[in-house]
Design a protein around this motif. Structure first.
Motif, PDB file in Angstrom:
ATOM      1  N   PHE A  64      -0.304  17.587  12.049  1.00  0.00           N
ATOM      2  CA  PHE A  64      -0.209  16.388  12.876  1.00  0.00           C
ATOM      3  C   PHE A  64       0.705  15.325  12.261  1.00  0.00           C
ATOM      4  O   PHE A  64       0.781  14.212  12.768  1.00  0.00           O
ATOM      5  N   GLY A  65       1.375  15.666  11.161  1.00  0.00           N
ATOM      6  CA  GLY A  65       2.487  14.858  10.696  1.00  0.00           C
ATOM      7  C   GLY A  65       2.192  13.614   9.890  1.00  0.00           C
ATOM      8  O   GLY A  65       3.105  12.833   9.618  1.00  0.00           O
ATOM      9  N   ARG A  66       0.962  13.411   9.451  1.00  0.00           N
ATOM     10  CA  ARG A  66       0.662  12.179   8.705  1.00  0.00           C
ATOM     11  C   ARG A  66       1.458  12.090   7.407  1.00  0.00           C
ATOM     12  O   ARG A  66       2.017  11.040   7.083  1.00  0.00           O
ATOM     13  N   ASP A  67       1.487  13.172   6.648  1.00  0.00           N
ATOM     14  CA  ASP A  67       2.218  13.142   5.381  1.00  0.00           C
ATOM     15  C   ASP A  67       3.718  13.011   5.625  1.00  0.00           C
ATOM     16  O   ASP A  67       4.415  12.304   4.892  1.00  0.00           O
ATOM     17  N   ALA A  68       4.230  13.703   6.637  1.00  0.00           N
ATOM     18  CA  ALA A  68       5.647  13.578   6.971  1.00  0.00           C
ATOM     19  C   ALA A  68       5.992  12.132   7.315  1.00  0.00           C
ATOM     20  O   ALA A  68       7.050  11.623   6.919  1.00  0.00           O
ATOM     21  N   PHE A  69       5.094  11.465   8.027  1.00  0.00           N
ATOM     22  CA  PHE A  69       5.342  10.079   8.431  1.00  0.00           C
ATOM     23  C   PHE A  69       5.349   9.159   7.211  1.00  0.00           C
ATOM     24  O   PHE A  69       6.192   8.264   7.105  1.00  0.00           O
ATOM     25  N   LEU A  70       4.440   9.382   6.281  1.00  0.00           N
ATOM     26  CA  LEU A  70       4.416   8.577   5.062  1.00  0.00           C
ATOM     27  C   LEU A  70       5.689   8.795   4.242  1.00  0.00           C
ATOM     28  O   LEU A  70       6.259   7.843   3.705  1.00  0.00           O
ATOM     29  N   LEU A  71       6.133  10.032   4.153  1.00  0.00           N
ATOM     30  CA  LEU A  71       7.358  10.317   3.416  1.00  0.00           C
ATOM     31  C   LEU A  71       8.559   9.631   4.072  1.00  0.00           C
ATOM     32  O   LEU A  71       9.429   9.084   3.385  1.00  0.00           O
ATOM     33  N   ALA A  72       8.608   9.649   5.398  1.00  0.00           N
ATOM     34  CA  ALA A  72       9.693   8.972   6.102  1.00  0.00           C
ATOM     35  C   ALA A  72       9.589   7.462   5.939  1.00  0.00           C
ATOM     36  O   ALA A  72      10.605   6.766   5.823  1.00  0.00           O
ATOM     37  N   ALA A  73       8.363   6.940   5.904  1.00  0.00           N
ATOM     38  CA  ALA A  73       8.177   5.502   5.689  1.00  0.00           C
ATOM     39  C   ALA A  73       8.668   5.080   4.314  1.00  0.00           C
ATOM     40  O   ALA A  73       9.081   3.931   4.113  1.00  0.00           O
TER      41      ALA A  73
ATOM     42  N   ARG B  82       0.820  -1.208   0.000  1.00  0.00           N
ATOM     43  CA  ARG B  82       0.000   0.000   0.000  1.00  0.00           C
ATOM     44  C   ARG B  82       0.854   1.259   0.000  1.00  0.00           C
ATOM     45  O   ARG B  82       0.496   2.258  -0.609  1.00  0.00           O
ATOM     46  N   LEU B  83       1.976   1.209   0.702  1.00  0.00           N
ATOM     47  CA  LEU B  83       2.835   2.383   0.793  1.00  0.00           C
ATOM     48  C   LEU B  83       3.322   2.816  -0.592  1.00  0.00           C
ATOM     49  O   LEU B  83       3.379   4.005  -0.906  1.00  0.00           O
ATOM     50  N   ALA B  84       3.649   1.841  -1.436  1.00  0.00           N
ATOM     51  CA  ALA B  84       4.149   2.160  -2.774  1.00  0.00           C
ATOM     52  C   ALA B  84       3.107   2.866  -3.629  1.00  0.00           C
ATOM     53  O   ALA B  84       3.446   3.559  -4.590  1.00  0.00           O
ATOM     54  N   GLY B  85       1.830   2.700  -3.291  1.00  0.00           N
ATOM     55  CA  GLY B  85       0.771   3.330  -4.060  1.00  0.00           C
ATOM     56  C   GLY B  85       0.373   4.706  -3.562  1.00  0.00           C
ATOM     57  O   GLY B  85      -0.525   5.332  -4.134  1.00  0.00           O
ATOM     58  N   GLU B  86       1.008   5.199  -2.504  1.00  0.00           N
ATOM     59  CA  GLU B  86       0.668   6.511  -1.973  1.00  0.00           C
ATOM     60  C   GLU B  86       0.970   7.596  -3.003  1.00  0.00           C
ATOM     61  O   GLU B  86       2.072   7.670  -3.553  1.00  0.00           O
ATOM     62  N   LEU B  87      -0.011   8.433  -3.263  1.00  0.00           N
ATOM     63  CA  LEU B  87       0.153   9.489  -4.265  1.00  0.00           C
ATOM     64  C   LEU B  87       1.299  10.434  -3.933  1.00  0.00           C
ATOM     65  O   LEU B  87       1.990  10.930  -4.825  1.00  0.00           O
ATOM     66  N   ILE B  88       1.500  10.691  -2.654  1.00  0.00           N
ATOM     67  CA  ILE B  88       2.542  11.625  -2.272  1.00  0.00           C
ATOM     68  C   ILE B  88       3.917  11.096  -2.660  1.00  0.00           C
ATOM     69  O   ILE B  88       4.811  11.855  -3.031  1.00  0.00           O
ATOM     70  N   GLY B  89       4.081   9.780  -2.612  1.00  0.00           N
ATOM     71  CA  GLY B  89       5.337   9.184  -3.047  1.00  0.00           C
ATOM     72  C   GLY B  89       5.559   9.353  -4.533  1.00  0.00           C
ATOM     73  O   GLY B  89       6.676   9.642  -4.993  1.00  0.00           O
TER      74      GLY B  89
END
Length: 261
Positions: free
Chosen positions: A107-116, A82-89
């Motif tokens: 609240f850092g959700r996008d930052a956390f996804l970028l770090a992931a 699922r992470l590979a399909g994130e639009l932000i990536g």
């Protein structure tokens, strides 16, 4: 470089065991520790259940929210496949680790996804209370084996992002700057709407999005990414391309090659 703080009435310690943490937060921020029997209104930061949460006691019923990177929702989003399909990536456009500044951290959700996704993220937040909530959520994530590596790639900076970006020396420019201006929360879940309402109360009007975007474009080595509703106009002209989703899209502003050094 710090933004003015407004709207925080004080700090509550839920139990005597939370008193030391509440006093430490008070010393760090200057906000008073309120008596546990105090029943006034306003927004408070509560030390409780091993963490920090914001409470709006004027709402009926009262609203509370905390940063929680250990939730089932966040675990689902960072799961395999699922992470590979994130639009932000896809908007970042690189599988190699980059330095990304999230200029509107919240609240850092996008930052956390970028770090992931493997990137090093500087999460800049202009509202002191929100920055404290984010730092608390990351501290709890660093203490969990499943999220420690991700959380360790994120640094929180309490600052006005526009001023902070423009203060960076030319040799320390980030690869990517990400902006998510506060906009209406249509289509979001009740839990997210609750958090957005608290964030708006803490932050006040988002009147400087254009100026922040200009500073981001002046600073980013590779690109600036702006999150928008799918049918909203671009924040500024000059979009190189967009990554569309069902509800939102990510507008990408590529830095011209001559300006990347």
């Amino acid at each position: 470089m710090h933004a003015d703080e407004s709207g925080i009435r004080g700090i509550l310690a839920a139990t005597p065991a939370d008193d030391a943490a509440a006093q430490a937060l008070s010393l760090r921020t200057g906000w008073p520790v309120l008596d546990r029997g105090e029943d006034g209104g306003g927004i408070v930061l509560a030390v409780c259940d091993g963490g920090l949460e914001a409470r709006d006691r004027d709402a009926m019923p009262s609203i509370a929210a905390r940063v929680d990177f250990l939730s089932e929702r966040m675990a689902y989003r960072r799961g395999a496949g699922r992470l590979a399909g994130e639009l932000i990536g896809r908007a970042v456009g690189s599988k190699e680790p980059l330095w990304i500044v999230d200029a509107t951290a919240g609240f850092g959700r996008d930052a956390f996804l970028l770090a992931a996704l493997g990137h090093r993220v500087t999460a800049v937040e202009r509202v002191r209370a929100t920055a404290e909530l984010l730092a608390d959520g990351l501290a709890r994530a660093r203490a969990d084996a499943e999220t420690a590596d991700i959380a360790n790639r994120i640094a929180v900076v309490w600052a006005d992002a526009r001023e902070w970006l423009l203060s960076l020396p030319a040799t320390e420019r980030p690869d990517v700057v990400y902006c998510d201006p506060i906009f209406p929360d249509k289509g979001k879940s009740a839990a997210v709407k609750k958090e957005m309402r608290l964030m708006r109360l803490l932050a006040g009007p988002d009147a400087d999005a254009q100026a922040l975007h200009a500073a981001a474009r002046e600073t980013a080595r590779r690109r600036v990414i702006v999150k928008r509703w799918q049918n909203a106009a671009p924040l500024s002209p000059g979009v190189s391309h967009a990554i569309p989703g069902k509800m939102v899209r990510f507008d990408v502003y590529c830095t011209p090659p001559a300006a990347r050094t």
